[in-house]
Scaffold this motif. Structure first.
Motif, PDB file in Angstrom:
ATOM      1  N   THR A  29       0.841  -1.202   0.000  1.00  0.00           N
ATOM      2  CA  THR A  29       0.000   0.000   0.000  1.00  0.00           C
ATOM      3  C   THR A  29       0.873   1.247   0.000  1.00  0.00           C
ATOM      4  O   THR A  29       0.652   2.182  -0.791  1.00  0.00           O
ATOM      5  N   LEU A  30       1.872   1.275   0.859  1.00  0.00           N
ATOM      6  CA  LEU A  30       2.768   2.435   0.925  1.00  0.00           C
ATOM      7  C   LEU A  30       3.566   2.585  -0.373  1.00  0.00           C
ATOM      8  O   LEU A  30       3.812   3.702  -0.832  1.00  0.00           O
ATOM      9  N   GLN A  31       3.959   1.471  -0.960  1.00  0.00           N
ATOM     10  CA  GLN A  31       4.698   1.504  -2.224  1.00  0.00           C
ATOM     11  C   GLN A  31       3.822   2.067  -3.352  1.00  0.00           C
ATOM     12  O   GLN A  31       4.248   2.944  -4.108  1.00  0.00           O
ATOM     13  N   ASP A  32       2.585   1.581  -3.432  1.00  0.00           N
ATOM     14  CA  ASP A  32       1.719   1.967  -4.544  1.00  0.00           C
ATOM     15  C   ASP A  32       1.040   3.322  -4.346  1.00  0.00           C
ATOM     16  O   ASP A  32       0.858   4.070  -5.302  1.00  0.00           O
ATOM     17  N   GLU A  33       0.666   3.642  -3.114  1.00  0.00           N
ATOM     18  CA  GLU A  33      -0.059   4.882  -2.845  1.00  0.00           C
ATOM     19  C   GLU A  33       0.867   6.078  -2.616  1.00  0.00           C
ATOM     20  O   GLU A  33       0.470   7.206  -2.838  1.00  0.00           O
ATOM     21  N   ALA A  34       2.089   5.806  -2.130  1.00  0.00           N
ATOM     22  CA  ALA A  34       2.975   6.918  -1.773  1.00  0.00           C
ATOM     23  C   ALA A  34       4.377   6.776  -2.343  1.00  0.00           C
ATOM     24  O   ALA A  34       5.277   7.491  -1.946  1.00  0.00           O
ATOM     25  N   GLN A  35       4.567   5.848  -3.269  1.00  0.00           N
ATOM     26  CA  GLN A  35       5.859   5.617  -3.911  1.00  0.00           C
ATOM     27  C   GLN A  35       6.991   5.407  -2.904  1.00  0.00           C
ATOM     28  O   GLN A  35       8.130   5.777  -3.143  1.00  0.00           O
ATOM     29  N   LEU A  36       6.668   4.803  -1.768  1.00  0.00           N
ATOM     30  CA  LEU A  36       7.667   4.503  -0.759  1.00  0.00           C
ATOM     31  C   LEU A  36       8.575   3.385  -1.257  1.00  0.00           C
ATOM     32  O   LEU A  36       8.104   2.404  -1.821  1.00  0.00           O
ATOM     33  N   ASP A  37       9.871   3.542  -1.048  1.00  0.00           N
ATOM     34  CA  ASP A  37      10.826   2.482  -1.351  1.00  0.00           C
ATOM     35  C   ASP A  37      10.820   1.529  -0.158  1.00  0.00           C
ATOM     36  O   ASP A  37      11.316   1.864   0.919  1.00  0.00           O
ATOM     37  N   VAL A  38      10.235   0.352  -0.344  1.00  0.00           N
ATOM     38  CA  VAL A  38      10.085  -0.613   0.748  1.00  0.00           C
ATOM     39  C   VAL A  38      11.446  -1.030   1.291  1.00  0.00           C
ATOM     40  O   VAL A  38      11.593  -1.273   2.489  1.00  0.00           O
ATOM     41  N   ARG A  71      18.170   1.669  -7.631  1.00  0.00           N
ATOM     42  CA  ARG A  71      16.724   1.439  -7.669  1.00  0.00           C
ATOM     43  C   ARG A  71      16.138   1.879  -9.006  1.00  0.00           C
ATOM     44  O   ARG A  71      15.337   1.163  -9.601  1.00  0.00           O
ATOM     45  N   GLY A  72      16.553   3.043  -9.474  1.00  0.00           N
ATOM     46  CA  GLY A  72      16.022   3.571 -10.726  1.00  0.00           C
ATOM     47  C   GLY A  72      16.449   2.779 -11.946  1.00  0.00           C
ATOM     48  O   GLY A  72      15.707   2.681 -12.931  1.00  0.00           O
ATOM     49  N   ALA A  73      17.649   2.216 -11.903  1.00  0.00           N
ATOM     50  CA  ALA A  73      18.180   1.478 -13.060  1.00  0.00           C
ATOM     51  C   ALA A  73      17.787   0.009 -13.069  1.00  0.00           C
ATOM     52  O   ALA A  73      17.799  -0.624 -14.128  1.00  0.00           O
ATOM     53  N   THR A  74      17.439  -0.558 -11.909  1.00  0.00           N
ATOM     54  CA  THR A  74      17.173  -2.002 -11.858  1.00  0.00           C
ATOM     55  C   THR A  74      15.801  -2.338 -11.286  1.00  0.00           C
ATOM     56  O   THR A  74      14.964  -2.916 -11.973  1.00  0.00           O
ATOM     57  N   VAL A  75      15.563  -2.001 -10.037  1.00  0.00           N
ATOM     58  CA  VAL A  75      14.347  -2.429  -9.350  1.00  0.00           C
ATOM     59  C   VAL A  75      13.091  -1.915 -10.048  1.00  0.00           C
ATOM     60  O   VAL A  75      12.183  -2.701 -10.376  1.00  0.00           O
ATOM     61  N   LEU A  76      13.013  -0.620 -10.285  1.00  0.00           N
ATOM     62  CA  LEU A  76      11.793  -0.048 -10.857  1.00  0.00           C
ATOM     63  C   LEU A  76      11.506  -0.524 -12.284  1.00  0.00           C
ATOM     64  O   LEU A  76      10.360  -0.877 -12.590  1.00  0.00           O
ATOM     65  N   PRO A  77      12.504  -0.569 -13.183  1.00  0.00           N
ATOM     66  CA  PRO A  77      12.204  -1.092 -14.526  1.00  0.00           C
ATOM     67  C   PRO A  77      11.758  -2.558 -14.505  1.00  0.00           C
ATOM     68  O   PRO A  77      10.839  -2.936 -15.236  1.00  0.00           O
ATOM     69  N   GLU A 135       8.475   9.763  12.244  1.00  0.00           N
ATOM     70  CA  GLU A 135       9.100  10.874  11.527  1.00  0.00           C
ATOM     71  C   GLU A 135       9.928  10.359  10.351  1.00  0.00           C
ATOM     72  O   GLU A 135       9.901  10.932   9.261  1.00  0.00           O
ATOM     73  N   VAL A 136      10.675   9.280  10.574  1.00  0.00           N
ATOM     74  CA  VAL A 136      11.480   8.685   9.506  1.00  0.00           C
ATOM     75  C   VAL A 136      10.567   8.201   8.386  1.00  0.00           C
ATOM     76  O   VAL A 136      10.844   8.446   7.203  1.00  0.00           O
ATOM     77  N   LEU A 137       9.479   7.535   8.744  1.00  0.00           N
ATOM     78  CA  LEU A 137       8.534   7.060   7.722  1.00  0.00           C
ATOM     79  C   LEU A 137       7.987   8.235   6.911  1.00  0.00           C
ATOM     80  O   LEU A 137       7.871   8.145   5.691  1.00  0.00           O
ATOM     81  N   GLY A 138       7.676   9.320   7.591  1.00  0.00           N
ATOM     82  CA  GLY A 138       7.186  10.505   6.891  1.00  0.00           C
ATOM     83  C   GLY A 138       8.204  11.048   5.902  1.00  0.00           C
ATOM     84  O   GLY A 138       7.857  11.473   4.801  1.00  0.00           O
ATOM     85  N   LEU A 139       9.481  11.006   6.278  1.00  0.00           N
ATOM     86  CA  LEU A 139      10.543  11.481   5.384  1.00  0.00           C
ATOM     87  C   LEU A 139      10.745  10.547   4.195  1.00  0.00           C
ATOM     88  O   LEU A 139      11.160  10.990   3.122  1.00  0.00           O
ATOM     89  N   LEU A 140      10.471   9.263   4.388  1.00  0.00           N
ATOM     90  CA  LEU A 140      10.641   8.298   3.298  1.00  0.00           C
ATOM     91  C   LEU A 140       9.507   8.355   2.280  1.00  0.00           C
ATOM     92  O   LEU A 140       9.684   7.952   1.135  1.00  0.00           O
ATOM     93  N   LEU A 141       8.348   8.853   2.699  1.00  0.00           N
ATOM     94  CA  LEU A 141       7.204   8.934   1.790  1.00  0.00           C
ATOM     95  C   LEU A 141       7.424  10.036   0.760  1.00  0.00           C
ATOM     96  O   LEU A 141       7.888  11.123   1.093  1.00  0.00           O
ATOM     97  N   VAL A 142       7.083   9.764  -0.464  1.00  0.00           N
ATOM     98  CA  VAL A 142       7.174  10.762  -1.530  1.00  0.00           C
ATOM     99  C   VAL A 142       6.040  11.750  -1.331  1.00  0.00           C
ATOM    100  O   VAL A 142       4.898  11.361  -1.128  1.00  0.00           O
ATOM    101  N   LYS A 143       6.360  13.020  -1.381  1.00  0.00           N
ATOM    102  CA  LYS A 143       5.350  14.034  -1.122  1.00  0.00           C
ATOM    103  C   LYS A 143       5.119  14.938  -2.325  1.00  0.00           C
ATOM    104  O   LYS A 143       4.886  16.106  -2.196  1.00  0.00           O
ATOM    105  N   ASP A 144       5.182  14.370  -3.504  1.00  0.00           N
ATOM    106  CA  ASP A 144       5.065  15.165  -4.723  1.00  0.00           C
ATOM    107  C   ASP A 144       3.650  15.100  -5.279  1.00  0.00           C
ATOM    108  O   ASP A 144       3.386  14.432  -6.263  1.00  0.00           O
ATOM    109  N   ASP A 145       2.707  15.798  -4.626  1.00  0.00           N
ATOM    110  CA  ASP A 145       1.322  15.796  -5.100  1.00  0.00           C
ATOM    111  C   ASP A 145       1.192  16.453  -6.465  1.00  0.00           C
ATOM    112  O   ASP A 145       0.263  16.167  -7.206  1.00  0.00           O
ATOM    113  N   ALA A 146       2.108  17.341  -6.824  1.00  0.00           N
ATOM    114  CA  ALA A 146       2.057  18.006  -8.121  1.00  0.00           C
ATOM    115  C   ALA A 146       2.221  17.009  -9.264  1.00  0.00           C
ATOM    116  O   ALA A 146       1.786  17.259 -10.374  1.00  0.00           O
ATOM    117  N   ALA A 147       2.850  15.872  -8.986  1.00  0.00           N
ATOM    118  CA  ALA A 147       3.056  14.856 -10.020  1.00  0.00           C
ATOM    119  C   ALA A 147       1.802  14.025 -10.246  1.00  0.00           C
ATOM    120  O   ALA A 147       1.803  13.110 -11.056  1.00  0.00           O
TER     121      ALA A 147
END
Length: 183
Positions: A29-38, A71-77, A135-147
């Motif tokens: 859920t965190l990965q899909d809803e907030a782009q969190l890197d598990v 992550r960008g070059a391997t995991v996500l693709p 607090e750490v979890l909050g920092l790990l969550l992507v907060k780019d609502d503009a995207a």
């Protein structure tokens, strides 16, 4: 970089923690809803609970910097390919499922490598004061609502609560030196 230990303590912790009730669902859920890197999430939980060295603001930033390229070059693709191959598609042979399983295994290996890289980084990280886990979890969550990232705040709260419950279970399984003592 020295040879990675793909079966290190962080990997074993990640497998055990992920298998706890509701953790997999919460992480997805965190990965899909907030782009969190598990992987980053599991590393933060491990540092806090097992190593008893919670992340600081600088640690979170450094962890993100250390893992972004891999992550960008391997995991996500690989994840994108695996997800693309999941539903049956017209014109695709039945063997697409075989390919999907191989891609899934490669994605898991890429995550295992990211965990091993992170464990090396954790070993070099100087101890210091850290933040509360929420607090750490909050920092790990992507907060780019503009995207245009859709956020289901209720789902995120439920996921975070499930992780906190699992973390409380884990705390009881480690001694003050971070050694696993079981139940």
């Amino acid at each position: 970089m020295s040879k990675l230990d793909l079966d290190g303590q962080l990997w074993r912790f990640a497998l055990e923690f992920y298998a706890l009730p509701s953790v997999a669902e919460a992480c997805l859920t965190l990965q899909d809803e907030a782009q969190l890197d598990v992987i980053q999430l599991l590393a933060a939980i491990y540092a806090d609970l097992v190593l008893q060295q919670p992340f600081s603001l600088q640690d979170v930033a450094e962890l993100k910097r250390q893992t972004v390229e891999w992550r960008g070059a391997t995991v996500l693709p690989l994840r994108d390919i695996r997800r693309f191959l999941k539903p049956p598609r017209d014109g695709f042979p039945e063997e697409r499922q075989l390919l999907r399983e191989k891609v899934k295994a490669a994605e898991l290996l890429a995550e295992q490598i990211q965990l091993a890289m992170t464990e090396q980084w954790l070993g070099r990280r100087p101890p210091g004061p850290g933040l509360q886990m929420r607090e750490v979890l909050g920092l790990l969550l992507v907060k780019d609502d503009a995207a245009g990232i859709s956020r289901n705040e209720r789902a995120l709260d439920i996921a975070l609560s499930a992780l906190e419950t699992a973390m409380n279970l884990v705390i009881r399984n480690y001694d003050s030196k971070g050694n696993y003592i079981g139940e």
